[in-house]
Design a protein around this motif. Structure first.
Motif, PDB file in Angstrom:
ATOM      1  N   SER A  24       5.937   0.957   1.422  1.00 64.06           N
ATOM      2  CA  SER A  24       6.743   0.068   2.253  1.00 64.06           C
ATOM      3  C   SER A  24       6.428   0.281   3.729  1.00 64.06           C
ATOM      4  N   LEU A  25       6.289   1.545   4.120  1.00 59.74           N
ATOM      5  CA  LEU A  25       6.056   1.867   5.529  1.00 59.74           C
ATOM      6  C   LEU A  25       4.769   1.249   6.047  1.00 59.74           C
ATOM      7  N   VAL A  26       3.685   1.340   5.286  1.00 57.71           N
ATOM      8  CA  VAL A  26       2.405   0.808   5.778  1.00 57.71           C
ATOM      9  C   VAL A  26       2.431  -0.713   5.863  1.00 57.71           C
ATOM     10  N   GLN A  27       3.462  -1.329   5.277  1.00 53.79           N
ATOM     11  CA  GLN A  27       3.656  -2.776   5.416  1.00 53.79           C
ATOM     12  C   GLN A  27       4.802  -3.089   6.372  1.00 53.79           C
ATOM     13  N   GLY A  28       5.118  -2.126   7.224  1.00 53.43           N
ATOM     14  CA  GLY A  28       6.130  -2.344   8.238  1.00 53.43           C
ATOM     15  C   GLY A  28       7.556  -2.259   7.756  1.00 53.43           C
ATOM     16  N   GLY A  29       7.751  -1.675   6.560  1.00 53.30           N
ATOM     17  CA  GLY A  29       9.095  -1.583   5.998  1.00 53.30           C
ATOM     18  C   GLY A  29       9.403  -2.713   5.036  1.00 53.30           C
ATOM     19  N   ALA A  30       8.384  -3.209   4.358  1.00 48.17           N
ATOM     20  CA  ALA A  30       8.547  -4.355   3.459  1.00 48.17           C
ATOM     21  C   ALA A  30       9.399  -3.995   2.240  1.00 48.17           C
ATOM     22  N   PRO A  31      10.111  -4.989   1.670  1.00 44.75           N
ATOM     23  CA  PRO A  31      10.879  -4.749   0.453  1.00 44.75           C
ATOM     24  C   PRO A  31       9.966  -4.309  -0.690  1.00 44.75           C
ATOM     25  N   VAL A  32      10.542  -3.608  -1.678  1.00 45.83           N
ATOM     26  CA  VAL A  32       9.794  -3.105  -2.825  1.00 45.83           C
ATOM     27  C   VAL A  32       9.904  -4.094  -3.978  1.00 45.83           C
ATOM     28  N   THR A  33       8.781  -4.359  -4.626  1.00 44.10           N
ATOM     29  CA  THR A  33       8.769  -5.166  -5.836  1.00 44.10           C
ATOM     30  C   THR A  33       8.026  -4.420  -6.932  1.00 44.10           C
ATOM     31  N   PHE A  34       8.450  -4.596  -8.182  1.00 43.88           N
ATOM     32  CA  PHE A  34       7.809  -3.924  -9.303  1.00 43.88           C
ATOM     33  C   PHE A  34       7.058  -4.919 -10.190  1.00 43.88           C
ATOM     34  N   ARG A  35       6.644  -6.035  -9.623  1.00 41.82           N
ATOM     35  CA  ARG A  35       5.932  -7.033 -10.425  1.00 41.82           C
ATOM     36  C   ARG A  35       4.518  -6.577 -10.783  1.00 41.82           C
ATOM     37  N   SER A  36       4.060  -5.527 -10.126  1.00 38.73           N
ATOM     38  CA  SER A  36       2.758  -4.924 -10.454  1.00 38.73           C
ATOM     39  C   SER A  36       2.889  -3.417 -10.259  1.00 38.73           C
ATOM     40  N   ARG A  37       1.842  -2.673 -10.586  1.00 37.49           N
ATOM     41  CA  ARG A  37       1.883  -1.218 -10.425  1.00 37.49           C
ATOM     42  C   ARG A  37       2.032  -0.849  -8.954  1.00 37.49           C
ATOM     43  N   VAL A  38       2.597   0.328  -8.715  1.00 42.51           N
ATOM     44  CA  VAL A  38       2.732   0.829  -7.345  1.00 42.51           C
ATOM     45  C   VAL A  38       1.335   0.920  -6.741  1.00 42.51           C
ATOM     46  N   ALA A  39       1.124   0.220  -5.634  1.00 40.57           N
ATOM     47  CA  ALA A  39      -0.222   0.113  -5.069  1.00 40.57           C
ATOM     48  C   ALA A  39      -0.609   1.325  -4.235  1.00 40.57           C
ATOM     49  N   PHE A  40       0.360   1.921  -3.533  1.00 41.36           N
ATOM     50  CA  PHE A  40       0.022   3.021  -2.636  1.00 41.36           C
ATOM     51  C   PHE A  40      -0.176   4.304  -3.443  1.00 41.36           C
ATOM     52  N   ALA A  80     -17.995   5.888  -0.495  1.00 41.59           N
ATOM     53  CA  ALA A  80     -17.892   4.435  -0.358  1.00 41.59           C
ATOM     54  C   ALA A  80     -16.776   4.012   0.587  1.00 41.59           C
ATOM     55  N   ALA A  81     -15.861   4.909   0.916  1.00 37.45           N
ATOM     56  CA  ALA A  81     -14.677   4.547   1.686  1.00 37.45           C
ATOM     57  C   ALA A  81     -14.966   4.533   3.183  1.00 37.45           C
ATOM     58  N   THR A  82     -14.263   3.681   3.885  1.00 35.98           N
ATOM     59  CA  THR A  82     -14.364   3.625   5.344  1.00 35.98           C
ATOM     60  C   THR A  82     -13.071   4.063   6.014  1.00 35.98           C
ATOM     61  N   ALA A  83     -12.083   4.429   5.220  1.00 35.03           N
ATOM     62  CA  ALA A  83     -10.793   4.900   5.726  1.00 35.03           C
ATOM     63  C   ALA A  83     -10.257   5.927   4.743  1.00 35.03           C
ATOM     64  N   PRO A  84      -9.299   6.749   5.149  1.00 32.14           N
ATOM     65  CA  PRO A  84      -8.746   7.739   4.225  1.00 32.14           C
ATOM     66  C   PRO A  84      -8.192   7.098   2.954  1.00 32.14           C
ATOM     67  N   LEU A  85      -8.340   7.830   1.862  1.00 32.67           N
ATOM     68  CA  LEU A  85      -7.849   7.409   0.553  1.00 32.67           C
ATOM     69  C   LEU A  85      -6.641   8.264   0.185  1.00 32.67           C
ATOM     70  N   PHE A  86      -5.720   7.688  -0.565  1.00 32.69           N
ATOM     71  CA  PHE A  86      -4.502   8.384  -0.968  1.00 32.69           C
ATOM     72  C   PHE A  86      -4.390   8.327  -2.489  1.00 32.69           C
ATOM     73  N   ARG A  87      -4.083   9.465  -3.098  1.00 32.80           N
ATOM     74  CA  ARG A  87      -3.963   9.518  -4.544  1.00 32.80           C
ATOM     75  C   ARG A  87      -2.773  10.373  -4.963  1.00 32.80           C
ATOM     76  N   LYS A  88      -2.075   9.914  -5.990  1.00 33.87           N
ATOM     77  CA  LYS A  88      -1.025  10.683  -6.642  1.00 33.87           C
ATOM     78  C   LYS A  88      -1.662  11.690  -7.589  1.00 33.87           C
ATOM     79  N   VAL A  89      -1.139  12.914  -7.591  1.00 29.23           N
ATOM     80  CA  VAL A  89      -1.703  13.988  -8.414  1.00 29.23           C
ATOM     81  C   VAL A  89      -0.581  14.726  -9.130  1.00 29.23           C
ATOM     82  N   HIS A  90      -0.745  14.900 -10.446  1.00 30.50           N
ATOM     83  CA  HIS A  90       0.136  15.788 -11.198  1.00 30.50           C
ATOM     84  C   HIS A  90      -0.593  17.044 -11.680  1.00 30.50           C
ATOM     85  N   ASP A  91      -1.905  17.106 -11.491  1.00 32.63           N
ATOM     86  CA  ASP A  91      -2.647  18.300 -11.884  1.00 32.63           C
ATOM     87  C   ASP A  91      -2.247  19.489 -11.018  1.00 32.63           C
ATOM     88  N   ALA A  92      -2.207  20.675 -11.620  1.00 30.83           N
ATOM     89  CA  ALA A  92      -2.200  21.890 -10.813  1.00 30.83           C
ATOM     90  C   ALA A  92      -3.527  21.968 -10.069  1.00 30.83           C
TER      91      ALA A  92
END
Length: 276
Positions: A24-40, A80-92
């Protein structure tokens, strides 16, 4: 070459809430929708990424074969990236079965570690997995605990080795580069927590945008969005994903013996994190 920020946590510790708030923050505080997977910050242990980036057939790979490919995946994505990438991790945080770091240091920009009182984690984990509290307590004390293991096809996540709850926490915090975020502190002052994380990740942390993101991800709003649209990361048991969102709820769920076992299993790390 760019690199990754890892948003790491033991399961059911608030990772999804943080990702929604940051999205939400990177979209300026946009409302949350669950019509698709969490993108961030999508999951790092993605079968689809193995296929799309490395042109490898993920179906049919053993857990060990897929694990060995994961460092190559992250290196290729960073190139391949031109900007930082963000990933969710559950691995130790650890090494692959081939002996190299699962998350290569040279493509790691930093990490955030989200932690929650293990007595609350166990209740949420039991609901999410559709198991008993006692089985969830045992899982959190099992050094060989995993997610998505022994599944070679039809599953969108690869195996993730968890270790014990204590081992998981220490693996990330002992390397000294993680920003620690306690779930309980985020509940008390979500604006402060979100701001600290955003600054650590190099994201715009304007106070008005932070406040809008906080309002967009209030627990009641997330529950309403789940009721309206469903939630693709909900457990296969059909249970609600956004269930309570409180601290200390274990007190009206765990027996004295269950709570005591968790404290016995994890007392050193609980004391380190001020979970008394």
């Amino acid at each position: 070459m760019s690199g990754f920020f890892w948003l790491a946590s033991y399961p059911k510790s608030g990772n999804t809430w943080l990702r929604l708030a940051l999205g939400s923050l990177v979209q300026g505080g946009a409302p949350v929708t669950f019509r698709s997977r969490v993108a961030f910050a999508p999951i790092a242990a993605s079968r689809a990424d193995i296929e799309d980036v490395l042109d490898a057939q993920a179906d049919g790979l053993t857990d060990e074969e897929a694990e060995v490919l994961r460092p190559r995946l992250y290196e290729a994505q960073a190139r391949a990236a031109t900007a930082p990438l963000f990933r969710k991790v559950h691995d130790a945080l650890g090494r692959t079965c081939a002996g190299e770091p699962l998350f290569p240091p040279r493509v790691t920009l930093g990490s955030v570690y989200i932690v929650r009182d293990p007595r609350d984690v166990v209740v949420s984990l039991a609901h999410h997995n559709g198991t008993s509290i006692d089985r969830a307590v045992a899982l959190m004390a099992d050094p060989a605990a995993t997610l998505s293991a022994n599944i070679t096809s039809g599953k969108w996540q690869l195996r993730q080795r968890l270790s014990t709850w204590s081992g998981h926490v220490e693996s990330w915090l002992n390397q000294g580069k993680s920003l620690l975020l306690r779930y309980e502190d985020m509940l008390v002052d979500p604006g402060d927590g979100l701001g600290r994380v955003a600054r650590h990740l190099g994201l715009d942390a304007a106070p008005d945008a932070i406040q809008r993101a906080v309002e967009a991800t209030r627990f009641a709003r997330l529950r309403a969005a789940e009721d309206r649209d469903g939630f693709r990361e909900s457990p296969i048991t059909g249970a609600r994903f956004f269930r309570r969102g409180v601290a200390g709820g274990w007190r009206d769920t765990l027996t004295a013996a269950q709570a005591e076992r968790i404290v016995t299993d994890h007392s050193v790390v609980m004391a380190r994190l001020d979970y008394r």
